[in-house]
Design a protein around this motif. Structure first.
Motif, PDB file in Angstrom:
ATOM      1  N   PHE A 134      24.678 -13.946  30.418  1.00 25.58           N
ATOM      2  CA  PHE A 134      25.544 -13.359  31.448  1.00 25.58           C
ATOM      3  C   PHE A 134      26.952 -13.948  31.365  1.00 25.58           C
ATOM      4  O   PHE A 134      27.950 -13.216  31.425  1.00 25.58           O
ATOM      5  N   ASP A 135      27.047 -15.261  31.182  1.00 24.90           N
ATOM      6  CA  ASP A 135      28.354 -15.908  31.111  1.00 24.90           C
ATOM      7  C   ASP A 135      29.127 -15.506  29.851  1.00 24.90           C
ATOM      8  O   ASP A 135      30.358 -15.413  29.877  1.00 24.90           O
ATOM      9  N   VAL A 136      28.433 -15.253  28.756  1.00 25.45           N
ATOM     10  CA  VAL A 136      29.099 -14.718  27.562  1.00 25.45           C
ATOM     11  C   VAL A 136      29.692 -13.348  27.889  1.00 25.45           C
ATOM     12  O   VAL A 136      30.817 -13.030  27.498  1.00 25.45           O
ATOM     13  N   ARG A 137      28.941 -12.545  28.643  1.00 27.80           N
ATOM     14  CA  ARG A 137      29.453 -11.232  29.044  1.00 27.80           C
ATOM     15  C   ARG A 137      30.673 -11.381  29.961  1.00 27.80           C
ATOM     16  O   ARG A 137      31.625 -10.593  29.874  1.00 27.80           O
ATOM     17  N   LEU A 138      30.664 -12.390  30.830  1.00 28.27           N
ATOM     18  CA  LEU A 138      31.850 -12.660  31.659  1.00 28.27           C
ATOM     19  C   LEU A 138      33.042 -13.048  30.785  1.00 28.27           C
ATOM     20  O   LEU A 138      34.175 -12.613  31.020  1.00 28.27           O
ATOM     21  N   TYR A 139      32.785 -13.867  29.779  1.00 27.91           N
ATOM     22  CA  TYR A 139      33.839 -14.285  28.859  1.00 27.91           C
ATOM     23  C   TYR A 139      34.425 -13.075  28.117  1.00 27.91           C
ATOM     24  O   TYR A 139      35.648 -12.942  27.991  1.00 27.91           O
TER      25      TYR A 139
END
Length: 170
Positions: free
Chosen positions: A151-156
């Motif tokens: 999820f955090d990669v997608r935020l990045y």
């Protein structure tokens, strides 16, 4: 209101929270607070050793990985952060398979958690070819925080789209 292409599978509530962070200009700040530094895997040799260490720890009986490298030709636009390929060749009277893992160069300057998530994902493909329940179970076995890191990669990636600048590294 433009769609959040990397977060389209998430709930409307989650997307609204991300939009609020974007409107307040705090998306990058939030990520940098959670992940303050980039990993120190800088070249293909170090990446190969990193992936081999993960394989040795979690997938000892899996097929060997013959090549691991950062690849500048992998683009998020093609829905890929990394690739696992298996090439079969006949040598003598035997069929040999070579496994390669390639990770997008854009993750050379990313937090260690992002690199681990991508490496775990590609390693899981050695045992499980499809993105099914067994695949994700294996991913979370190798990295218990797999889904949060994904999820955090997608935020990045969303922050890169909106702001157009890297958060870690040069």
């Amino acid at each position: 209101m433009q769609p959040l292409k990397y977060l389209s599978a998430y709930s409307d509530q989650t997307q609204q929270q991300v939009r609020l962070l974007m409107d307040q200009g705090r998306l990058s700040e939030t990520l940098l607070k959670r992940y303050p530094a980039a990993h120190d895997v800088r070249n293909d040799k170090a990446l190969y050793q990193y992936v081999q260490d993960l394989r040795e720890e979690f997938l000892r009986n899996a097929a060997p990985i013959d090549k691991v490298m950062f690849d500048s030709k992998i683009h998020v636009i093609n829905h890929a952060l990394g690739l696992h390929t298996s090439i079969s060749r006949v040598q003598g009277g035997k069929l040999k398979a070579k496994h390669e893992i390639r990770i997008g160069t854009m993750f050379r300057d990313a937090p260690p958690e992002f690199l681990r998530m991508i490496a775990v994902h590609e390693l899981a493909h050695v045992k499980e070819k499809q993105h099914d329940k067994a695949f994700y179970k294996l991913c979370t076995y190798m990295e218990p925080n797999y889904h949060q890191y994904e999820f955090d990669v997608r935020l990045y990636l969303t922050a890169l789209d909106v702001e157009g600048k890297k958060l870690w590294g040069a």
